[in-house]
Write a protein that holds these residues in place. Structure first.
Motif, PDB file in Angstrom:
ATOM      1  N   LEU A 143       6.731 -41.859   4.005  1.00 45.99           N
ATOM      2  CA  LEU A 143       8.105 -41.928   3.502  1.00 45.99           C
ATOM      3  C   LEU A 143       8.964 -40.800   4.043  1.00 45.99           C
ATOM      4  O   LEU A 143      10.185 -40.855   3.985  1.00 45.99           O
ATOM      5  N   ASP A 144       8.331 -39.775   4.547  1.00 46.12           N
ATOM      6  CA  ASP A 144       9.027 -38.583   5.024  1.00 46.12           C
ATOM      7  C   ASP A 144       8.349 -38.064   6.297  1.00 46.12           C
ATOM      8  O   ASP A 144       7.811 -36.962   6.327  1.00 46.12           O
ATOM      9  N   PRO A 145       8.341 -38.884   7.362  1.00 47.86           N
ATOM     10  CA  PRO A 145       7.592 -38.505   8.563  1.00 47.86           C
ATOM     11  C   PRO A 145       8.045 -37.197   9.204  1.00 47.86           C
ATOM     12  O   PRO A 145       7.263 -36.533   9.868  1.00 47.86           O
ATOM     13  N   ASN A 146       9.297 -36.801   8.991  1.00 50.84           N
ATOM     14  CA  ASN A 146       9.796 -35.563   9.583  1.00 50.84           C
ATOM     15  C   ASN A 146       9.604 -34.353   8.684  1.00 50.84           C
ATOM     16  O   ASN A 146       9.953 -33.237   9.064  1.00 50.84           O
ATOM     17  N   GLY A 147       9.088 -34.576   7.468  1.00 54.59           N
ATOM     18  CA  GLY A 147       8.840 -33.472   6.551  1.00 54.59           C
ATOM     19  C   GLY A 147      10.089 -32.805   6.022  1.00 54.59           C
ATOM     20  O   GLY A 147      10.089 -31.608   5.779  1.00 54.59           O
ATOM     21  N   THR A 148      11.160 -33.564   5.837  1.00 52.68           N
ATOM     22  CA  THR A 148      12.420 -32.976   5.381  1.00 52.68           C
ATOM     23  C   THR A 148      12.684 -33.139   3.887  1.00 52.68           C
ATOM     24  O   THR A 148      13.660 -32.603   3.382  1.00 52.68           O
ATOM     25  N   ALA A 149      11.834 -33.869   3.168  1.00 48.33           N
ATOM     26  CA  ALA A 149      12.064 -34.093   1.739  1.00 48.33           C
ATOM     27  C   ALA A 149      12.034 -32.772   0.983  1.00 48.33           C
ATOM     28  O   ALA A 149      11.132 -31.958   1.175  1.00 48.33           O
ATOM     29  N   GLU A 150      13.040 -32.576   0.154  1.00 42.18           N
ATOM     30  CA  GLU A 150      13.117 -31.370  -0.664  1.00 42.18           C
ATOM     31  C   GLU A 150      12.795 -31.656  -2.121  1.00 42.18           C
ATOM     32  O   GLU A 150      12.557 -30.741  -2.891  1.00 42.18           O
ATOM     33  N   CYS A 151      12.828 -32.938  -2.481  1.00 43.99           N
ATOM     34  CA  CYS A 151      12.520 -33.326  -3.856  1.00 43.99           C
ATOM     35  C   CYS A 151      11.963 -34.747  -3.836  1.00 43.99           C
ATOM     36  O   CYS A 151      12.067 -35.457  -2.834  1.00 43.99           O
ATOM     37  N   LEU A 152      11.374 -35.152  -4.937  1.00 45.92           N
ATOM     38  CA  LEU A 152      10.784 -36.491  -5.018  1.00 45.92           C
ATOM     39  C   LEU A 152      11.813 -37.590  -4.819  1.00 45.92           C
ATOM     40  O   LEU A 152      11.509 -38.646  -4.273  1.00 45.92           O
ATOM     41  N   GLY A 153      13.040 -37.353  -5.238  1.00 50.37           N
ATOM     42  CA  GLY A 153      14.096 -38.351  -5.088  1.00 50.37           C
ATOM     43  C   GLY A 153      14.410 -38.671  -3.633  1.00 50.37           C
ATOM     44  O   GLY A 153      14.955 -39.734  -3.333  1.00 50.37           O
ATOM     45  N   ASP A 154      14.038 -37.776  -2.729  1.00 48.82           N
ATOM     46  CA  ASP A 154      14.289 -38.015  -1.304  1.00 48.82           C
ATOM     47  C   ASP A 154      13.451 -39.161  -0.742  1.00 48.82           C
ATOM     48  O   ASP A 154      13.713 -39.644   0.350  1.00 48.82           O
ATOM     49  N   PHE A 155      12.428 -39.591  -1.478  1.00 49.89           N
ATOM     50  CA  PHE A 155      11.586 -40.700  -1.018  1.00 49.89           C
ATOM     51  C   PHE A 155      12.242 -42.068  -1.270  1.00 49.89           C
ATOM     52  O   PHE A 155      11.849 -43.065  -0.674  1.00 49.89           O
ATOM     53  N   LEU A 156      13.216 -42.118  -2.176  1.00 52.33           N
ATOM     54  CA  LEU A 156      13.816 -43.393  -2.555  1.00 52.33           C
ATOM     55  C   LEU A 156      14.425 -44.125  -1.365  1.00 52.33           C
ATOM     56  O   LEU A 156      15.100 -43.523  -0.538  1.00 52.33           O
ATOM     57  N   ASN A 157      14.181 -45.408  -1.329  1.00 49.20           N
ATOM     58  CA  ASN A 157      14.723 -46.339  -0.341  1.00 49.20           C
ATOM     59  C   ASN A 157      14.103 -46.165   1.045  1.00 49.20           C
ATOM     60  O   ASN A 157      14.525 -46.819   1.994  1.00 49.20           O
ATOM     61  N   ALA A 158      13.102 -45.301   1.167  1.00 45.00           N
ATOM     62  CA  ALA A 158      12.454 -45.101   2.465  1.00 45.00           C
ATOM     63  C   ALA A 158      11.630 -46.347   2.815  1.00 45.00           C
ATOM     64  O   ALA A 158      10.835 -46.810   2.006  1.00 45.00           O
ATOM     65  N   PRO A 159      11.835 -46.892   4.007  1.00 45.48           N
ATOM     66  CA  PRO A 159      11.049 -48.062   4.409  1.00 45.48           C
ATOM     67  C   PRO A 159       9.623 -47.659   4.773  1.00 45.48           C
ATOM     68  O   PRO A 159       9.390 -46.548   5.253  1.00 45.48           O
ATOM     69  N   CYS A 160       8.692 -48.552   4.535  1.00 46.55           N
ATOM     70  CA  CYS A 160       7.294 -48.279   4.856  1.00 46.55           C
ATOM     71  C   CYS A 160       6.523 -49.597   4.858  1.00 46.55           C
ATOM     72  O   CYS A 160       7.049 -50.638   4.489  1.00 46.55           O
ATOM     73  N   GLN A 161       5.283 -49.513   5.281  1.00 46.33           N
ATOM     74  CA  GLN A 161       4.361 -50.642   5.199  1.00 46.33           C
ATOM     75  C   GLN A 161       3.263 -50.225   4.227  1.00 46.33           C
ATOM     76  O   GLN A 161       2.827 -49.081   4.253  1.00 46.33           O
ATOM     77  N   VAL A 162       2.846 -51.147   3.368  1.00 42.00           N
ATOM     78  CA  VAL A 162       1.786 -50.834   2.429  1.00 42.00           C
ATOM     79  C   VAL A 162       0.627 -51.800   2.637  1.00 42.00           C
ATOM     80  O   VAL A 162       0.815 -52.939   3.049  1.00 42.00           O
ATOM     81  N   VAL A 163      -0.559 -51.297   2.363  1.00 41.14           N
ATOM     82  CA  VAL A 163      -1.760 -52.126   2.392  1.00 41.14           C
ATOM     83  C   VAL A 163      -2.230 -52.230   0.950  1.00 41.14           C
ATOM     84  O   VAL A 163      -2.388 -51.209   0.262  1.00 41.14           O
ATOM     85  N   ILE A 164      -2.440 -53.457   0.510  1.00 40.46           N
ATOM     86  CA  ILE A 164      -2.862 -53.729  -0.857  1.00 40.46           C
ATOM     87  C   ILE A 164      -4.347 -54.073  -0.848  1.00 40.46           C
ATOM     88  O   ILE A 164      -4.802 -54.903  -0.076  1.00 40.46           O
TER      89      ILE A 164
END
Length: 174
Positions: free
Chosen positions: A67-88
């Motif tokens: 969710l934060d490949p560049n390591g720029t998140a400063e808080c948990l809210g920074d993950f919101l709306n981040a696109p990703c692929q999930v394996v279930i």
């Protein structure tokens, strides 16, 4: 996409008490029929011990790195709306099969990311919000109320106001 980040307080776990967060992902290609007959994108969630560190041994780090490949998140809210692929994956216990989040990885270039059919939100323990509280599923609200740091917290004060039909005002803001 990451659609919910819900801080659930200090919970007892395998390694003792730990501040935890539930992170939910939308599965745009898996629709669920709702009670009113409409269809919505299914969500899958996983609880984690809270860390924004770069500790690669951390389970949360392994999932949120996507969710934060560049390591720029400063808080948990920074993950919101981040696109990703999930394996279930699936667990079967006592004859019931349940889905589980196996892994999260960055979205591959060129793969379209559908729009969300839900509003992303972050429930922040240190800054609780009544409107966000009302969006949290009841079973998660009950889990929050069982947190060892719930008594005397801002979250408890906010919930007490909400249940009394009053508006919560953060004492630190006035």
């Amino acid at each position: 996409r990451c659609v919910r980040v819900i801080e659930i307080g200090e919970q007892e776990g395998m390694y003792g008490k730990q501040n935890k967060v539930v992170i939910s992902f939308s599965l745009p290609n898996v629709l669920m029929k709702m009670a009113d007959g409409t269809e919505k994108q299914r969500l899958i969630s996983n609880p984690f011990g809270i860390t924004l560190s770069t500790d690669e041994k951390s389970t949360m780090y392994k999932y949120t790195k996507a969710l934060d490949p560049n390591g720029t998140a400063e808080c948990l809210g920074d993950f919101l709306n981040a696109p990703c692929q999930v394996v279930i994956g699936h667990n079967t216990k006592e004859g019931k099969t349940r889905d589980r989040l196996d892994s999260v990885s960055p979205i591959l270039p060129g793969i379209p990311v559908p729009d969300l059919d839900t509003d992303p939100f972050w429930f922040e323990w240190s800054n609780p919000n009544q409107e966000v509280w009302k969006k949290i599923p009841k079973f998660t609200q009950e889990l929050i109320k069982k947190a060892s740091n719930y008594p005397g917290s801002k979250v408890e004060a906010m919930v007490t106001c909400d249940e009394a039909g009053q508006t919560y005002v953060d004492p630190d803001e006035h």
